[in-house]
Design a protein around this motif. Structure first.
Motif, short mmCIF file in Angstrom:
data_model
loop_
_atom_site.label_atom_id
_atom_site.label_comp_id
_atom_site.label_asym_id
_atom_site.label_seq_id
_atom_site.Cartn_x
_atom_site.Cartn_y
_atom_site.Cartn_z
N ASP A 8 0.81 -1.47 0.49
CA ASP A 8 0.27 0.00 -0.27
C ASP A 8 0.41 1.59 0.04
OD1 ASP A 8 -3.32 -1.06 0.38
OD2 ASP A 8 -1.63 -1.87 1.52
N HIS A 10 0.58 3.68 -2.23
CA HIS A 10 -0.14 4.53 -2.51
C HIS A 10 -0.17 5.37 -3.53
CE1 HIS A 10 -4.19 2.32 -2.55
NE2 HIS A 10 -3.73 1.83 -0.88
N ASP A 34 -1.13 -2.47 -4.10
CA ASP A 34 -1.62 -0.60 -4.33
C ASP A 34 -0.38 0.17 -4.16
OD1 ASP A 34 -4.87 -0.87 -4.11
OD2 ASP A 34 -4.98 -1.31 -2.06
N HIS A 61 -6.31 -0.85 -5.73
CA HIS A 61 -5.92 -0.39 -6.88
C HIS A 61 -5.31 -0.26 -7.71
CE1 HIS A 61 -8.08 3.39 -3.99
NE2 HIS A 61 -8.12 1.99 -3.07
N HIS A 117 -3.01 -9.55 -1.30
CA HIS A 117 -3.78 -8.41 -1.03
C HIS A 117 -4.64 -8.35 0.37
CE1 HIS A 117 -3.43 -4.10 -0.96
NE2 HIS A 117 -4.90 -4.02 -1.39
N HIS A 149 -3.98 -4.27 2.56
CA HIS A 149 -5.23 -3.67 1.99
C HIS A 149 -6.42 -2.62 2.85
CE1 HIS A 149 -8.40 -3.78 -0.27
NE2 HIS A 149 -9.50 -4.50 -0.35
N HIS A 151 -4.24 -1.23 5.35
CA HIS A 151 -3.51 -0.33 6.22
C HIS A 151 -3.69 0.10 7.61
CE1 HIS A 151 -4.70 1.78 1.65
NE2 HIS A 151 -4.27 1.34 2.14
FE LIG Z 1 -4.50 0.13 -0.36
#
Ligand SMILES: [Fe+2]
Length: 251
Positions: A8, A10, A34, A61, A117, A149, A151
């Motif tokens: 993640d 991101h 992600d 994502h 994930h 996933h 976080h």
């Molecule tokens: Fe995420």
């Protein structure tokens, strides 16, 4: 073997770079997905991620931003960010992202470890509490499952028919910190390394983990980074303001 486990990111290159500066020695990197979505630097994060490893599991994502899936289940802010990301990615990065493998993905070694994930049962499922973790822990696909996933750094353990959450108790949110867990051989684990680019467990510092498979140790790390710089890029890109604000809250 020492495994660096990241998830993640991101599209937050500032958080990722701060972590890269302090990553301890490792043999291999497992990236739980992600890489993009929400943040303003998706191309930089993809390049930097590919520089340090070749093991990836796709996140929701990654799918939405590459067009591998539609935006079903995405709230309006996440959907806006996904569309912005899709337009911002280079054609090469978009194709690469689209081809990331669906979890679960089994690393070559060690045995009895799985990477996902969301959950081993569904790549998009959120494993937030012990109730969510019950099915995968009681009918495990592997002794240790690494997941992202949510976080939320930490995870869940099942032993002798009982289950409980693992939550690191960190202190100073301004300093880099780490907490070590010793894995018990007769227990089953789901472990989340935390989110590098958008933590949601109340600690705004970037999170990652190191798994020492020989010693049976997992070390959870938190690293401060230049949050203001990531927020400025998000605002300059005209992405929703909430995506910038939440970074300083860690929510
Ligand atoms: Fe995420």
């Amino acid at each position: 073997m020492r495994v660096l486990i990241i998830s993640d990111i991101h599209a937050n290159i500032y958080a990722f770079n701060a972590c890269r500066q302090v990553f301890p020695a490792y043999d291999v990197v497992w990236n739980l997905g992600d890489l993009v979505g929400y943040g303003a630097n998706p191309n930089e994060v993809i390049v930097a991620s590919r520089e340090i490893g070749s093991f990836f599991v796709r996140g929701n994502h990654d799918k939405a931003c590459s067009g591998a899936s539609d935006l079903e289940g995405f709230n309006p802010i996440a959907a806006l960010a996904a569309l912005w990301t899709q337009k911002s990615l280079t054609p090469g990065n978009l194709e690469w992202l689209k081809a990331l493998p669906k979890g679960p993905v089994k690393p070559e070694s060690p045995a009895n470890v799985l990477c996902v994930h969301g959950s081993p049962l569904d790549e998009d499922e959120y494993v937030i509490n012990v109730h969510d973790a019950a099915e995968p822990l009681m009918h495990p696909f592997a002794a240790i499952t690494f997941f992202g996933h949510t976080h939320i750094q930490g995870g869940f353990v099942a032993k002798n028919g009982g289950m409980h959450a693992l939550r690191p108790a960190f202190g100073d949110p301004k300093a880099p910190q780490k907490i070590e867990f010793r894995l018990e051989p007769d227990a089953t684990y789901m472990i989340n390394p935390g989110s590098i680019g958008q933590p949601r467990d109340g600690d705004p510092r970037a999170g990652f983990a190191v798994f020492d498979s020989d010693a049976g140790l997992v070390t959870l790390h938190r690293v401060p980074y230049d949050i203001a710089a990531a927020q400025k890029d998000i605002r300059d890109a005209n992405l929703p303001a909430r995506l910038a604000d939440r970074l300083s809250e860690g929510r």
